[in-house]
Design a protein around this motif. Structure first.
Motif, PDB file in Angstrom:
ATOM      1  N   HIS A  67      97.702  55.264   4.091  1.00  9.50           N
ATOM      2  CA  HIS A  67      97.807  54.230   3.062  1.00  9.50           C
ATOM      3  C   HIS A  67      99.253  53.787   2.873  1.00  9.50           C
ATOM      4  O   HIS A  67      99.552  52.585   2.749  1.00  9.50           O
ATOM      5  CB  HIS A  67      97.228  54.766   1.747  1.00  9.50           C
ATOM      6  N   LEU A  68     100.184  54.746   2.875  1.00 16.30           N
ATOM      7  CA  LEU A  68     101.598  54.400   2.737  1.00 16.30           C
ATOM      8  C   LEU A  68     102.078  53.569   3.925  1.00 16.30           C
ATOM      9  O   LEU A  68     102.849  52.610   3.755  1.00 16.30           O
ATOM     10  CB  LEU A  68     102.425  55.683   2.614  1.00 16.30           C
ATOM     11  N   PHE A  69     101.630  53.918   5.127  1.00 17.89           N
ATOM     12  CA  PHE A  69     102.046  53.154   6.301  1.00 17.89           C
ATOM     13  C   PHE A  69     101.478  51.734   6.274  1.00 17.89           C
ATOM     14  O   PHE A  69     102.146  50.790   6.740  1.00 17.89           O
ATOM     15  CB  PHE A  69     101.618  53.871   7.582  1.00 17.89           C
ATOM     16  N   THR A  70     100.282  51.560   5.754  1.00 15.88           N
ATOM     17  CA  THR A  70      99.734  50.193   5.681  1.00 15.88           C
ATOM     18  C   THR A  70     100.546  49.340   4.712  1.00 15.88           C
ATOM     19  O   THR A  70     100.725  48.140   4.944  1.00 15.88           O
ATOM     20  CB  THR A  70      98.259  50.211   5.243  1.00 15.88           C
ATOM     21  N   GLN A  71     101.040  49.959   3.636  1.00 20.14           N
ATOM     22  CA  GLN A  71     101.907  49.212   2.725  1.00 20.14           C
ATOM     23  C   GLN A  71     103.259  48.910   3.373  1.00 20.14           C
ATOM     24  O   GLN A  71     103.856  47.855   3.136  1.00 20.14           O
ATOM     25  CB  GLN A  71     102.107  49.999   1.423  1.00 20.14           C
ATOM     26  N   LEU A  72     103.719  49.840   4.202  1.00 24.42           N
ATOM     27  CA  LEU A  72     105.016  49.675   4.851  1.00 24.42           C
ATOM     28  C   LEU A  72     105.026  48.468   5.785  1.00 24.42           C
ATOM     29  O   LEU A  72     106.078  47.837   5.974  1.00 24.42           O
ATOM     30  CB  LEU A  72     105.358  50.946   5.631  1.00 24.42           C
ATOM     31  N   ARG A  73     103.877  48.151   6.381  1.00 25.53           N
ATOM     32  CA  ARG A  73     103.832  47.062   7.358  1.00 25.53           C
ATOM     33  C   ARG A  73     104.274  45.730   6.791  1.00 25.53           C
ATOM     34  O   ARG A  73     104.699  44.847   7.543  1.00 25.53           O
ATOM     35  CB  ARG A  73     102.405  46.919   7.910  1.00 25.53           C
ATOM     36  N   THR A  74     104.191  45.558   5.478  1.00 23.02           N
ATOM     37  CA  THR A  74     104.536  44.273   4.875  1.00 23.02           C
ATOM     38  C   THR A  74     106.039  44.018   4.844  1.00 23.02           C
ATOM     39  O   THR A  74     106.475  42.867   4.819  1.00 23.02           O
ATOM     40  CB  THR A  74     103.981  44.179   3.441  1.00 23.02           C
ATOM     41  N   ASP A  75     106.868  45.084   4.816  1.00 21.99           N
ATOM     42  CA  ASP A  75     108.321  44.858   4.743  1.00 21.99           C
ATOM     43  C   ASP A  75     109.133  45.678   5.748  1.00 21.99           C
ATOM     44  O   ASP A  75     110.356  45.569   5.769  1.00 21.99           O
ATOM     45  CB  ASP A  75     108.836  45.131   3.329  1.00 21.99           C
ATOM     46  N   TYR A  76     108.468  46.503   6.561  1.00 22.90           N
ATOM     47  CA  TYR A  76     109.177  47.243   7.612  1.00 22.90           C
ATOM     48  C   TYR A  76     108.220  47.367   8.784  1.00 22.90           C
ATOM     49  O   TYR A  76     107.355  48.241   8.805  1.00 22.90           O
ATOM     50  CB  TYR A  76     109.615  48.624   7.113  1.00 22.90           C
ATOM     51  N   PRO A  77     108.363  46.491   9.764  1.00 24.89           N
ATOM     52  CA  PRO A  77     107.335  46.399  10.805  1.00 24.89           C
ATOM     53  C   PRO A  77     107.307  47.614  11.731  1.00 24.89           C
ATOM     54  O   PRO A  77     108.318  47.993  12.329  1.00 24.89           O
ATOM     55  CB  PRO A  77     107.732  45.136  11.581  1.00 24.89           C
TER      56      PRO A  77
END
Length: 423
Positions: A45-55
């Motif tokens: 879940h944290l990685f899916t949120q990360l995709r929005t500002d750190y590819p």
């Protein structure tokens, strides 16, 4: 991050992002190890949120051990979660080999990491947290582990020609992870084996650590700090071993004279390093002492052979050699030679080479075998001696060499040894 503090749920993402940005470059291929439990679900879940500002290029892997009657359900739960989040998922079905040396937990771990090593990604993300770190330290203490076994799991571990291992939740308490999962209404599976106190980690987690928390509420933090100190000590021991290895180790052999010249403590450290760089498990203290004793005190004409893992540690002349175990051919095995210049011996892993020669004692009208017989294995080509009964035998028909016969004994004994020791 300060090991004495753990982020609150509202700061968990910031701590996670900072950790990933420190160790992982943008556009890195990251594969999350997804068991379906709360820790790995929160990590995904944290990685899916990360995709929005750190590819990052995100995927997931689920290891289906087949141990639980609910294993198929867990795999399906992970599949549904990844479909919802639009994350590629690979499900790997494995069967565990029962070993007298490994319990079921260790066997499952070995199988998981074997699959991780095969993934075509840059990094495997694991959901270990601070509680795992402290529990592992306690378990290793109870097992009598050395400095390396007691050392902390690193946040990042780089592997040559393999994916790195990233643990971005390692400074986070389990309670903080659970709070995040509840706050975001995440769904996860509960592994029934996690409640089984027959397993050592569960016994500590459910029976011992709650009592410890009552008296020492900060035990997770202090033990994690101790594990980190031990990790630094282990790193220093590795650096010393690398200095010694430059003088004593070449490929798969180690200098027995060098081991004998340095202090016993330093020699044990070097021998552990020698085994570790070839991927072998660490022997017990008594076993390591036996290895060192035989390598440093056996005569140069002794045939030392110590069985360990999938290798045999031999002493030959002034060096110790690690030799991969081979299946010994049956005593009635036969090789038919029909005048070829080369005779492949697959069970021995090599080839007999024959050289033309007009000297007396031909074994066929145009070939002889005596000092001109060679055995090759990879880059190794070693002259071998052949029993006089073979070298002086003249025949018209191609001979048959049965393994174990008087005429073939010297030939195939020498052949086998030539695979063990370089010239």
């Amino acid at each position: 991050m300060d090991a004495t503090k753990t982020p609150q749920p509202n700061n968990l993402y910031a701590a996670f992002r900072a950790c990933v940005a420190q160790h992982v470059a943008p556009e890195t291929r990251v594969c999350v190890a997804l068991s379906g439990g709360v820790d790995s679900v929160v990590l995904l879940h944290l990685f899916t949120q990360l995709r929005t500002d750190y590819p990052v290029i995100l995927s997931a892997i689920h290891i289906h051990h087949g141990l639980s009657p609910n294993a198929d359900h867990w795999a399906q739960t992970c599949r549904q979660l990844c479909t919802t989040l639009d994350i590629p998922l690979r499900i790997c079905n494995i069967s565990l080999e029962r070993s007298a040396d490994l319990g079921i937990e260790a066997a499952a771990r070995h199988a998981r990491y074997a699959q991780f090593r095969q993934q075509d990604v840059d990094c495997i993300a694991l959901a270990h947290h601070r509680d795992d770190q402290a529990e592992t330290l306690m378990l290793q203490l109870l097992r009598g582990a050395g400095v390396k076994g007691l050392a902390a799991m690193p946040v990042i571990r780089h592997q040559p020609r393999q994916p790195s291992y990233l643990r971005p939740l390692l400074d986070i308490d389990r309670s903080t992870i659970l709070d995040w999962a509840h706050r975001h209404q995440l769904h996860w599976i509960e592994d029934e084996s996690n409640r089984d106190s027959r397993y050592a980690r569960n016994f500590l987690r459910h029976e011992i650590l709650p009592l410890l928390t009552q008296r020492y509420p900060a035990w997770r933090t202090t033990m994690a700090r101790s594990a980190q100190n031990l990790a630094e000590a282990a790193e220093l021991l590795d650096e010393l071993a690398q200095l010694d290895a430059a003088q004593a180790i070449q490929a798969r052999h180690i200098s027995c004279a060098y081991l004998a010249d340095i202090t016993p403590v330093r020699a044990r450290n070097l021998l552990r390093y020698f085994l570790a760089i070839h991927g072998l498990t660490m022997p017990s203290q008594a076993r390591l002492a036996e290895m060192l004793q035989q390598l440093t005190h056996a005569g140069t004409d002794s045939h030392v052979a110590i069985d360990h893992d999938s290798y045999i540690l031999h002493r030959f002349r002034h060096y110790g050699y690690l030799v991969k175990k081979r299946t010994i051919p049956a005593s009635n095995s036969r090789w038919h030679w029909q005048g070829e210049t080369q005779l492949a011996l697959p069970p021995l892993g090599g080839t007999l080479h024959f050289e033309r020669g007009p000297a007396p004692g031909w074994i066929s009208p145009s070939y002889r075998i005596s000092t001109s017989v060679f055995v090759s294995a990879g880059r190794c080509s070693v002259p071998i001696a052949v029993a006089p009964t073979v070298a002086s035998r003249t025949c018209c028909k191609p001979p048959i060499f049965p393994l174990g016969s008087a005429s073939a004994h010297h030939c195939f004994t020498a052949a086998t040894r030539s695979f063990m020791y370089p010239p």
